[in-house]
Write a protein that holds these residues in place. Structure first.
Motif, PDB file in Angstrom:
ATOM      1  N   GLU A  37      18.279   7.077   2.604  1.00  0.00           N
ATOM      2  CA  GLU A  37      19.608   6.463   2.633  1.00  0.00           C
ATOM      3  C   GLU A  37      19.549   5.205   3.492  1.00  0.00           C
ATOM      4  O   GLU A  37      19.048   5.238   4.612  1.00  0.00           O
ATOM      5  CB  GLU A  37      20.632   7.431   3.232  1.00  0.00           C
ATOM      6  CG  GLU A  37      21.097   8.491   2.276  1.00  0.00           C
ATOM      7  CD  GLU A  37      21.946   7.941   1.145  1.00  0.00           C
ATOM      8  OE1 GLU A  37      22.787   7.055   1.372  1.00  0.00           O
ATOM      9  OE2 GLU A  37      21.736   8.408   0.018  1.00  0.00           O
ATOM     10  N   LEU A  38      20.047   4.129   2.958  1.00  0.00           N
ATOM     11  CA  LEU A  38      20.077   2.871   3.700  1.00  0.00           C
ATOM     12  C   LEU A  38      21.505   2.346   3.740  1.00  0.00           C
ATOM     13  O   LEU A  38      22.133   2.180   2.696  1.00  0.00           O
ATOM     14  CB  LEU A  38      19.169   1.835   3.034  1.00  0.00           C
ATOM     15  CG  LEU A  38      17.686   2.179   2.982  1.00  0.00           C
ATOM     16  CD1 LEU A  38      16.952   1.213   2.071  1.00  0.00           C
ATOM     17  CD2 LEU A  38      17.101   2.140   4.378  1.00  0.00           C
ATOM     18  N   LEU A  39      22.013   2.098   4.920  1.00  0.00           N
ATOM     19  CA  LEU A  39      23.375   1.582   5.057  1.00  0.00           C
ATOM     20  C   LEU A  39      23.513   0.173   4.491  1.00  0.00           C
ATOM     21  O   LEU A  39      24.604  -0.249   4.125  1.00  0.00           O
ATOM     22  CB  LEU A  39      23.801   1.608   6.523  1.00  0.00           C
ATOM     23  CG  LEU A  39      23.886   3.001   7.161  1.00  0.00           C
ATOM     24  CD1 LEU A  39      24.233   2.884   8.640  1.00  0.00           C
ATOM     25  CD2 LEU A  39      24.913   3.857   6.443  1.00  0.00           C
ATOM     26  N   CYS A  40      22.406  -0.540   4.400  1.00  0.00           N
ATOM     27  CA  CYS A  40      22.455  -1.921   3.907  1.00  0.00           C
ATOM     28  C   CYS A  40      22.276  -2.011   2.389  1.00  0.00           C
ATOM     29  O   CYS A  40      22.308  -3.096   1.823  1.00  0.00           O
ATOM     30  CB  CYS A  40      21.379  -2.751   4.598  1.00  0.00           C
ATOM     31  SG  CYS A  40      19.708  -2.119   4.395  1.00  0.00           S
ATOM     32  N   ARG A  41      22.110  -0.890   1.722  1.00  0.00           N
ATOM     33  CA  ARG A  41      21.879  -0.881   0.279  1.00  0.00           C
ATOM     34  C   ARG A  41      23.102  -0.371  -0.448  1.00  0.00           C
ATOM     35  O   ARG A  41      23.590   0.694  -0.105  1.00  0.00           O
ATOM     36  CB  ARG A  41      20.677   0.009  -0.031  1.00  0.00           C
ATOM     37  CG  ARG A  41      20.301   0.015  -1.488  1.00  0.00           C
ATOM     38  CD  ARG A  41      19.020   0.831  -1.688  1.00  0.00           C
ATOM     39  NE  ARG A  41      18.721   0.886  -3.091  1.00  0.00           N
ATOM     40  CZ  ARG A  41      19.003   1.921  -3.875  1.00  0.00           C
ATOM     41  NH1 ARG A  41      19.527   3.010  -3.387  1.00  0.00           N
ATOM     42  NH2 ARG A  41      18.734   1.868  -5.150  1.00  0.00           N
ATOM     43  N   PRO A  42      23.621  -1.043  -1.418  1.00  0.00           N
ATOM     44  CA  PRO A  42      23.132  -2.298  -1.983  1.00  0.00           C
ATOM     45  C   PRO A  42      23.559  -3.487  -1.134  1.00  0.00           C
ATOM     46  O   PRO A  42      24.644  -3.491  -0.565  1.00  0.00           O
ATOM     47  CB  PRO A  42      23.807  -2.352  -3.347  1.00  0.00           C
ATOM     48  CG  PRO A  42      25.095  -1.616  -3.159  1.00  0.00           C
ATOM     49  CD  PRO A  42      24.797  -0.541  -2.149  1.00  0.00           C
ATOM     50  N   CYS A  43      22.698  -4.467  -1.088  1.00  0.00           N
ATOM     51  CA  CYS A  43      23.045  -5.661  -0.307  1.00  0.00           C
ATOM     52  C   CYS A  43      23.657  -6.737  -1.197  1.00  0.00           C
ATOM     53  O   CYS A  43      24.132  -7.748  -0.714  1.00  0.00           O
ATOM     54  CB  CYS A  43      21.830  -6.199   0.444  1.00  0.00           C
ATOM     55  SG  CYS A  43      20.494  -6.787  -0.594  1.00  0.00           S
ATOM     56  N   GLY A  47      20.780  -8.283  -6.020  1.00  0.00           N
ATOM     57  CA  GLY A  47      19.713  -8.331  -5.033  1.00  0.00           C
ATOM     58  C   GLY A  47      19.484  -9.766  -4.581  1.00  0.00           C
ATOM     59  O   GLY A  47      20.176 -10.685  -5.004  1.00  0.00           O
ATOM     60  N   TYR A  48      18.546  -9.934  -3.714  1.00  0.00           N
ATOM     61  CA  TYR A  48      18.230 -11.258  -3.181  1.00  0.00           C
ATOM     62  C   TYR A  48      16.734 -11.487  -3.267  1.00  0.00           C
ATOM     63  O   TYR A  48      15.952 -10.541  -3.351  1.00  0.00           O
ATOM     64  CB  TYR A  48      18.658 -11.367  -1.712  1.00  0.00           C
ATOM     65  CG  TYR A  48      20.148 -11.307  -1.496  1.00  0.00           C
ATOM     66  CD1 TYR A  48      20.942 -12.422  -1.716  1.00  0.00           C
ATOM     67  CD2 TYR A  48      20.762 -10.136  -1.070  1.00  0.00           C
ATOM     68  CE1 TYR A  48      22.310 -12.371  -1.520  1.00  0.00           C
ATOM     69  CE2 TYR A  48      22.131 -10.076  -0.865  1.00  0.00           C
ATOM     70  CZ  TYR A  48      22.896 -11.200  -1.092  1.00  0.00           C
ATOM     71  OH  TYR A  48      24.244 -11.145  -0.900  1.00  0.00           O
ATOM     72  N   SER A  49      16.327 -12.736  -3.209  1.00  0.00           N
ATOM     73  CA  SER A  49      14.893 -13.026  -3.190  1.00  0.00           C
ATOM     74  C   SER A  49      14.304 -12.735  -1.810  1.00  0.00           C
ATOM     75  O   SER A  49      13.105 -12.587  -1.663  1.00  0.00           O
ATOM     76  CB  SER A  49      14.629 -14.479  -3.583  1.00  0.00           C
ATOM     77  OG  SER A  49      15.287 -15.355  -2.695  1.00  0.00           O
ATOM     78  N   LYS A  50      15.177 -12.649  -0.805  1.00  0.00           N
ATOM     79  CA  LYS A  50      14.743 -12.326   0.554  1.00  0.00           C
ATOM     80  C   LYS A  50      15.776 -11.384   1.173  1.00  0.00           C
ATOM     81  O   LYS A  50      16.974 -11.555   0.977  1.00  0.00           O
ATOM     82  CB  LYS A  50      14.629 -13.602   1.384  1.00  0.00           C
ATOM     83  CG  LYS A  50      14.085 -13.372   2.757  1.00  0.00           C
ATOM     84  CD  LYS A  50      13.890 -14.672   3.510  1.00  0.00           C
ATOM     85  CE  LYS A  50      13.356 -14.338   4.884  1.00  0.00           C
ATOM     86  NZ  LYS A  50      13.256 -15.483   5.738  1.00  0.00           N
ATOM     87  N   CYS A  51      15.305 -10.403   1.907  1.00  0.00           N
ATOM     88  CA  CYS A  51      16.191  -9.429   2.544  1.00  0.00           C
ATOM     89  C   CYS A  51      17.091 -10.120   3.574  1.00  0.00           C
ATOM     90  O   CYS A  51      16.588 -10.814   4.463  1.00  0.00           O
ATOM     91  CB  CYS A  51      15.351  -8.345   3.217  1.00  0.00           C
ATOM     92  SG  CYS A  51      16.310  -7.139   4.155  1.00  0.00           S
ATOM     93  N   ASN A  54      16.043  -9.166   6.860  1.00  0.00           N
ATOM     94  CA  ASN A  54      14.634  -9.469   7.093  1.00  0.00           C
ATOM     95  C   ASN A  54      13.787  -8.209   7.309  1.00  0.00           C
ATOM     96  O   ASN A  54      12.834  -8.216   8.078  1.00  0.00           O
ATOM     97  CB  ASN A  54      14.476 -10.441   8.266  1.00  0.00           C
ATOM     98  CG  ASN A  54      13.247 -11.304   8.119  1.00  0.00           C
ATOM     99  OD1 ASN A  54      12.766 -11.520   7.014  1.00  0.00           O
ATOM    100  ND2 ASN A  54      12.731 -11.790   9.224  1.00  0.00           N
ATOM    101  N   LEU A  55      14.152  -7.115   6.634  1.00  0.00           N
ATOM    102  CA  LEU A  55      13.431  -5.848   6.777  1.00  0.00           C
ATOM    103  C   LEU A  55      12.787  -5.382   5.470  1.00  0.00           C
ATOM    104  O   LEU A  55      11.693  -4.854   5.472  1.00  0.00           O
ATOM    105  CB  LEU A  55      14.387  -4.755   7.276  1.00  0.00           C
ATOM    106  CG  LEU A  55      15.067  -5.009   8.610  1.00  0.00           C
ATOM    107  CD1 LEU A  55      16.152  -3.972   8.857  1.00  0.00           C
ATOM    108  CD2 LEU A  55      14.045  -4.993   9.724  1.00  0.00           C
ATOM    109  N   PHE A  56      13.495  -5.498   4.367  1.00  0.00           N
ATOM    110  CA  PHE A  56      13.078  -5.063   3.031  1.00  0.00           C
ATOM    111  C   PHE A  56      12.610  -3.605   3.006  1.00  0.00           C
ATOM    112  O   PHE A  56      11.648  -3.237   2.348  1.00  0.00           O
ATOM    113  CB  PHE A  56      12.012  -5.992   2.453  1.00  0.00           C
ATOM    114  CG  PHE A  56      11.873  -5.868   0.954  1.00  0.00           C
ATOM    115  CD1 PHE A  56      12.967  -6.021   0.122  1.00  0.00           C
ATOM    116  CD2 PHE A  56      10.648  -5.595   0.382  1.00  0.00           C
ATOM    117  CE1 PHE A  56      12.846  -5.894  -1.251  1.00  0.00           C
ATOM    118  CE2 PHE A  56      10.512  -5.472  -0.996  1.00  0.00           C
ATOM    119  CZ  PHE A  56      11.615  -5.629  -1.809  1.00  0.00           C
TER     120      PHE A  56
END
Length: 79
Positions: A37-43, A47-51, A54-56
């Protein structure tokens, strides 16, 4: 394109989620998502070409077995 000929498809979701509607249409399809589980997903919707954080973590959390499972299932269907 593969869905148009009903080819088997494995879709990997990292920063986005299937509930946004971008799921495979083939009869034989596999959805692969992070097992955590990721609190930042979906961002973002696409999506983005870069997190942005900055963690991915979403993309780096997959293991080889998880990615190969659709191939194993397709092989067992053929045999």
């Amino acid at each position: 394109m593969a869905s148009s000929i009903n080819a088997p498809i494995a879709t990997i979701f990292c920063s986005t989620v299937p509930s946004f509607g971008f799921t495979p249409l083939s009869d034989k399809s596999f959805i692969i998502e992070p097992n955590i589980e990721l609190l930042c997903r979906p961002c973002g919707k696409h999506g983005y070409s870069k997190c942005p954080k900055n963690l991915f973590i979403c993309g780096n959390s997959f293991n080889i077995e998880q990615l190969l499972e659709p191939v194993k299932q397709l092989q067992s269907d053929v045999q």
